[in-house]
Design an enzyme around this catalytic site. Sequence first.
Site, PDB file in Angstrom:
ATOM      1  N   HIS A   7       0.825  -1.211   0.000  1.00  0.00           N
ATOM      2  CA  HIS A   7       0.000   0.000   0.000  1.00  0.00           C
ATOM      3  C   HIS A   7       0.856   1.256   0.000  1.00  0.00           C
ATOM      4  CE1 HIS A   7       0.403  -0.844   4.437  1.00  0.00           C
ATOM      5  NE2 HIS A   7       0.583   0.464   4.509  1.00  0.00           N
ATOM      6  N   HIS A  79       3.991   7.147   3.769  1.00  0.00           N
ATOM      7  CA  HIS A  79       4.926   6.014   3.617  1.00  0.00           C
ATOM      8  C   HIS A  79       4.450   5.072   2.523  1.00  0.00           C
ATOM      9  CE1 HIS A  79       2.085   4.234   6.674  1.00  0.00           C
ATOM     10  NE2 HIS A  79       2.288   3.117   5.975  1.00  0.00           N
ATOM     11  N   GLU A 130       7.647   1.022   5.036  1.00  0.00           N
ATOM     12  CA  GLU A 130       7.110  -0.012   5.926  1.00  0.00           C
ATOM     13  C   GLU A 130       7.341  -1.358   5.253  1.00  0.00           C
ATOM     14  OE1 GLU A 130       2.838   0.260   6.424  1.00  0.00           O
ATOM     15  OE2 GLU A 130       2.837  -1.145   8.109  1.00  0.00           O
TER      16      GLU A 130
HETATM   17 CO    CO Z   1       1.078   1.350   6.322  1.00  0.00          CO
END
Ligand code: CO
Length: 134
Positions: A7, A79, A130
């Site tokens: 994502h 992020h 991440e």
């Molecule tokens: Co995230």
Amino acid sequence: MLGRLNHVAIAVPDLAAATAVYRDTLGAKVTQPQTLPEHGVTVVFIDTVNTKIELLEPLGENSPIAAFLEKNPAGGMHHICYEVDDIIVSRDRLKAAGARILGDGDPKIGAHGKPVLFLHPKDFLGTLVELEQA
Ligand code: CO
């Protein structure tokens, strides 16, 4: 080591207003809000078929996205999240290469119920990364 893009996350000051933009203006399906006290955020996800967009709103006093929103009051890209097969193997490989892991260096359980880690943006082209165990 690096797998699929899981994502892209956008920090927002008002999750209900941000949800309305994606749902009503862009015609997307948006999940119900999920509170993640351990991460200091409330999140929703938007499925874009090939990946997802995560909208993040601060939760609680010491939210890790509060400072970001002070600098970007309208919100902004926060992020990107990549999948890895084994988060511990990946973490140890990155540490050996000199990359900084945020927090205590141990994975926490993320929004999808899977272990996640965050990597220091200064080590990754100015972008907070991440990692999520697939
Ligand atoms: Co995230």
